[in-house]
Design a protein around this motif. Structure first.
Motif, PDB file in Angstrom:
ATOM      1  N   UNK A  61      -3.023 -20.523   0.045  1.00 17.88           N
ATOM      2  CA  UNK A  61      -3.341 -21.188  -1.222  1.00 17.88           C
ATOM      3  C   UNK A  61      -2.354 -20.787  -2.315  1.00 17.88           C
ATOM      4  N   UNK A  62      -2.038 -19.491  -2.401  1.00 17.45           N
ATOM      5  CA  UNK A  62      -1.112 -19.002  -3.426  1.00 17.45           C
ATOM      6  C   UNK A  62       0.317 -19.469  -3.161  1.00 17.45           C
ATOM      7  N   UNK A  63       0.712 -19.552  -1.882  1.00 19.97           N
ATOM      8  CA  UNK A  63       2.055 -20.021  -1.545  1.00 19.97           C
ATOM      9  C   UNK A  63       2.237 -21.481  -1.959  1.00 19.97           C
ATOM     10  N   UNK A  64       1.179 -22.268  -1.785  1.00 19.22           N
ATOM     11  CA  UNK A  64       1.251 -23.673  -2.210  1.00 19.22           C
ATOM     12  C   UNK A  64       1.424 -23.780  -3.721  1.00 19.22           C
ATOM     13  N   UNK A  65       0.894 -22.788  -4.452  1.00 13.65           N
ATOM     14  CA  UNK A  65       1.053 -22.758  -5.906  1.00 13.65           C
ATOM     15  C   UNK A  65       2.365 -22.086  -6.326  1.00 13.65           C
ATOM     16  N   UNK A  66       3.181 -21.663  -5.346  1.00  7.23           N
ATOM     17  CA  UNK A  66       4.482 -21.015  -5.569  1.00  7.23           C
ATOM     18  C   UNK A  66       4.347 -19.749  -6.421  1.00  7.23           C
ATOM     19  N   UNK A  67       3.342 -18.944  -6.105  1.00  3.12           N
ATOM     20  CA  UNK A  67       3.096 -17.724  -6.861  1.00  3.12           C
ATOM     21  C   UNK A  67       3.490 -16.451  -6.114  1.00  3.12           C
ATOM     22  N   UNK A  68       3.794 -16.553  -4.814  1.00  4.72           N
ATOM     23  CA  UNK A  68       4.037 -15.351  -4.011  1.00  4.72           C
ATOM     24  C   UNK A  68       5.495 -14.909  -4.150  1.00  4.72           C
ATOM     25  N   UNK A  69       5.745 -13.679  -4.672  1.00  2.00           N
ATOM     26  CA  UNK A  69       7.119 -13.146  -4.725  1.00  2.00           C
ATOM     27  C   UNK A  69       7.473 -12.494  -3.383  1.00  2.00           C
ATOM     28  N   UNK A  70       8.071 -13.248  -2.482  1.00  3.32           N
ATOM     29  CA  UNK A  70       8.267 -12.802  -1.112  1.00  3.32           C
ATOM     30  C   UNK A  70       9.182 -11.586  -1.013  1.00  3.32           C
ATOM     31  N   UNK A  71      10.092 -11.413  -1.937  1.00  2.00           N
ATOM     32  CA  UNK A  71      10.962 -10.234  -1.929  1.00  2.00           C
ATOM     33  C   UNK A  71      10.128  -8.953  -2.061  1.00  2.00           C
ATOM     34  N   UNK A  72       9.151  -8.958  -2.958  1.00  2.00           N
ATOM     35  CA  UNK A  72       8.272  -7.800  -3.148  1.00  2.00           C
ATOM     36  C   UNK A  72       7.440  -7.554  -1.891  1.00  2.00           C
ATOM     37  N   UNK A  73       6.932  -8.632  -1.308  1.00  2.00           N
ATOM     38  CA  UNK A  73       6.120  -8.531  -0.091  1.00  2.00           C
ATOM     39  C   UNK A  73       6.922  -7.848   1.020  1.00  2.00           C
ATOM     40  N   UNK A  74       8.176  -8.250   1.197  1.00  2.00           N
ATOM     41  CA  UNK A  74       9.012  -7.667   2.243  1.00  2.00           C
ATOM     42  C   UNK A  74       9.278  -6.187   2.026  1.00  2.00           C
ATOM     43  N   UNK A  75       9.514  -5.782   0.780  1.00  2.00           N
ATOM     44  CA  UNK A  75       9.774  -4.375   0.482  1.00  2.00           C
ATOM     45  C   UNK A  75       8.566  -3.504   0.806  1.00  2.00           C
ATOM     46  N   UNK A  76       7.387  -3.957   0.441  1.00  2.00           N
ATOM     47  CA  UNK A  76       6.178  -3.184   0.714  1.00  2.00           C
ATOM     48  C   UNK A  76       5.898  -3.108   2.213  1.00  2.00           C
ATOM     49  N   UNK A  77       6.097  -4.212   2.913  1.00  2.00           N
ATOM     50  CA  UNK A  77       5.855  -4.231   4.367  1.00  2.00           C
ATOM     51  C   UNK A  77       6.811  -3.307   5.115  1.00  2.00           C
ATOM     52  N   UNK A  78       8.020  -3.129   4.586  1.00  2.00           N
ATOM     53  CA  UNK A  78       8.994  -2.250   5.240  1.00  2.00           C
ATOM     54  C   UNK A  78       8.487  -0.815   5.321  1.00  2.00           C
ATOM     55  N   UNK A  79       7.612  -0.427   4.402  1.00  2.00           N
ATOM     56  CA  UNK A  79       7.037   0.904   4.462  1.00  2.00           C
ATOM     57  C   UNK A  79       5.660   0.938   5.090  1.00  2.00           C
ATOM     58  N   UNK A  80       4.844  -0.081   4.810  1.00  2.00           N
ATOM     59  CA  UNK A  80       3.432  -0.021   5.210  1.00  2.00           C
ATOM     60  C   UNK A  80       3.218  -0.242   6.707  1.00  2.00           C
ATOM     61  N   UNK A  81       3.967  -1.120   7.326  1.00  2.00           N
ATOM     62  CA  UNK A  81       3.729  -1.433   8.739  1.00  2.00           C
ATOM     63  C   UNK A  81       4.138  -0.274   9.655  1.00  2.00           C
ATOM     64  N   UNK A  82       5.325   0.342   9.487  1.00  2.00           N
ATOM     65  CA  UNK A  82       5.616   1.529  10.311  1.00  2.00           C
ATOM     66  C   UNK A  82       4.593   2.650  10.117  1.00  2.00           C
ATOM     67  N   UNK A  83       4.141   2.852   8.876  1.00  2.00           N
ATOM     68  CA  UNK A  83       3.138   3.894   8.618  1.00  2.00           C
ATOM     69  C   UNK A  83       1.829   3.578   9.325  1.00  2.00           C
ATOM     70  N   UNK A  84       1.443   2.304   9.346  1.00  2.00           N
ATOM     71  CA  UNK A  84       0.223   1.901  10.041  1.00  2.00           C
ATOM     72  C   UNK A  84       0.339   2.165  11.539  1.00  2.00           C
ATOM     73  N   UNK A  85       1.496   1.876  12.120  1.00  2.00           N
ATOM     74  CA  UNK A  85       1.702   2.102  13.564  1.00  2.00           C
ATOM     75  C   UNK A  85       1.624   3.582  13.911  1.00  2.00           C
ATOM     76  N   UNK A  86       2.195   4.435  13.059  1.00  2.00           N
ATOM     77  CA  UNK A  86       2.137   5.877  13.304  1.00  2.00           C
ATOM     78  C   UNK A  86       0.689   6.372  13.219  1.00  2.00           C
ATOM     79  N   UNK A  87      -0.049   5.894  12.224  1.00  2.00           N
ATOM     80  CA  UNK A  87      -1.456   6.299  12.066  1.00  2.00           C
ATOM     81  C   UNK A  87      -2.286   5.835  13.252  1.00  2.00           C
ATOM     82  N   UNK A  88      -2.028   4.632  13.740  1.00  2.00           N
ATOM     83  CA  UNK A  88      -2.746   4.127  14.920  1.00  2.00           C
ATOM     84  C   UNK A  88      -2.447   4.974  16.154  1.00  2.00           C
ATOM     85  N   UNK A  89      -1.195   5.417  16.295  1.00  2.00           N
ATOM     86  CA  UNK A  89      -0.841   6.258  17.436  1.00  2.00           C
ATOM     87  C   UNK A  89      -1.634   7.564  17.414  1.00  2.00           C
ATOM     88  N   UNK A  90      -1.833   8.112  16.218  1.00  2.00           N
ATOM     89  CA  UNK A  90      -2.640   9.341  16.087  1.00  2.00           C
ATOM     90  C   UNK A  90      -4.092   9.060  16.457  1.00  2.00           C
TER      91      UNK A  90
END
Length: 263
Positions: A61-90
């Motif tokens: 819905x937000x993407x259709x309204x052109x409100x999502x700043x995808x550059x910010x989304x990518x920067x946050x995911x670069x840290x959050x997804x590897x951290x999630x995988x490490x936590x899941x391994x534990x």
């Protein structure tokens, strides 16, 4: 447990997420534990997939309204997804149903809720009013952090917290975005927070599912309510009384966090 109550809870949480970017894990996990008697590890796992699907609907819905700043989304995911995988391994090594692990998850969840409540209350009471629109041609500057590593670092912290408790991608994520990207208007802050939570909660939720930490019938009932709720919330976001909503939510989360710490 009454099916209509679960669907209504999903709708209410979806509506709040759409309005404010806050309320997925912060509200749903305590509701599942206290109102529906779900074990903490099942509540966290189920809520992660609930958040992934619900926020995916909001992101569309937000993407259709052109409100999502995808550059910010990518920067946050670069840290959050590897951290999630490490936590899941534990968690795979120690087992989520282990009583000690459940105690850690419950107390960490309580602390996360108190931090979330404090961040929301501060923003509502002392935070400056953000602009609702961005001048033409300013998006590039508004999505540039002071240093490229800061969004990645904060993303990693939030990724760990979300995987353990399902809390953190909402109010804590919004607070981090407000600090890192002060020029972004509030609708874009909320849009970034909802959008980056989708891959994070999906990865963490699927990891919990592989551990047997997801109640699938419960998840289906929650989604039946949340998808219409978040669609409506994202439509009403531009008109919501931000301070009032955040103030009420912060008090509710502080109460839930205190109960979980004493749980």
């Amino acid at each position: 447990m009454p099916e209509f109550a679960i669907i209504f809870a999903g709708f209410a949480v979806g509506l709040i997420v759409g309005l404010t970017g806050v309320g997925g894990g912060s509200l749903m996990t305590p509701i599942l534990i206290f109102f529906f008697g779900i074990k903490p590890y099942l509540a966290v796992g189920t809520d992660l997939l609930f958040a992934a699907v619900t926020k995916a609907g909001g992101t569309l819905s937000l993407a259709k309204q052109r409100l999502v700043p995808w550059r910010v989304v990518g920067q946050l995911c670069a840290g959050s997804i590897p951290a999630a995988l490490i936590t899941l391994a534990v968690l795979h090594r120690v087992g989520p149903a282990n009583p000690q692990v459940q105690a850690v998850m419950t107390h960490t969840l309580g602390i996360a809720l108190l931090l979330t409540a404090a961040a929301m209350l501060y923003k509502a009471a002392r935070g400056k009013q953000l602009p609702r629109t961005l001048p033409e041609g300013r998006l590039q500057d508004a999505t540039r952090a002071r240093h490229w590593s800061l969004p990645v670092l904060f993303g990693a912290v939030i990724g760990t917290l979300v995987t353990l408790t399902s809390v953190g991608a909402g109010a804590i994520g919004v607070s981090v975005l407000l600090i890192l990207f002060p020029l972004l208007p509030l609708p874009r802050i909320v849009a970034a927070d909802i959008a980056y939570a989708v891959p994070l909660t999906l990865v963490a939720g699927l990891g919990h599912a592989s551990l047997g930490s997801v109640d699938w019938p419960l998840l289906a009932q929650l989604l039946a309510g949340s998808l219409p709720g978040i669609w409506l919330g994202t439509r009403l976001m531009r008109h919501t009384p931000e301070r009032l909503v955040r103030s009420v939510l912060s008090l509710l989360l502080a109460y839930a966090g205190t109960k979980l710490i004493a749980f």
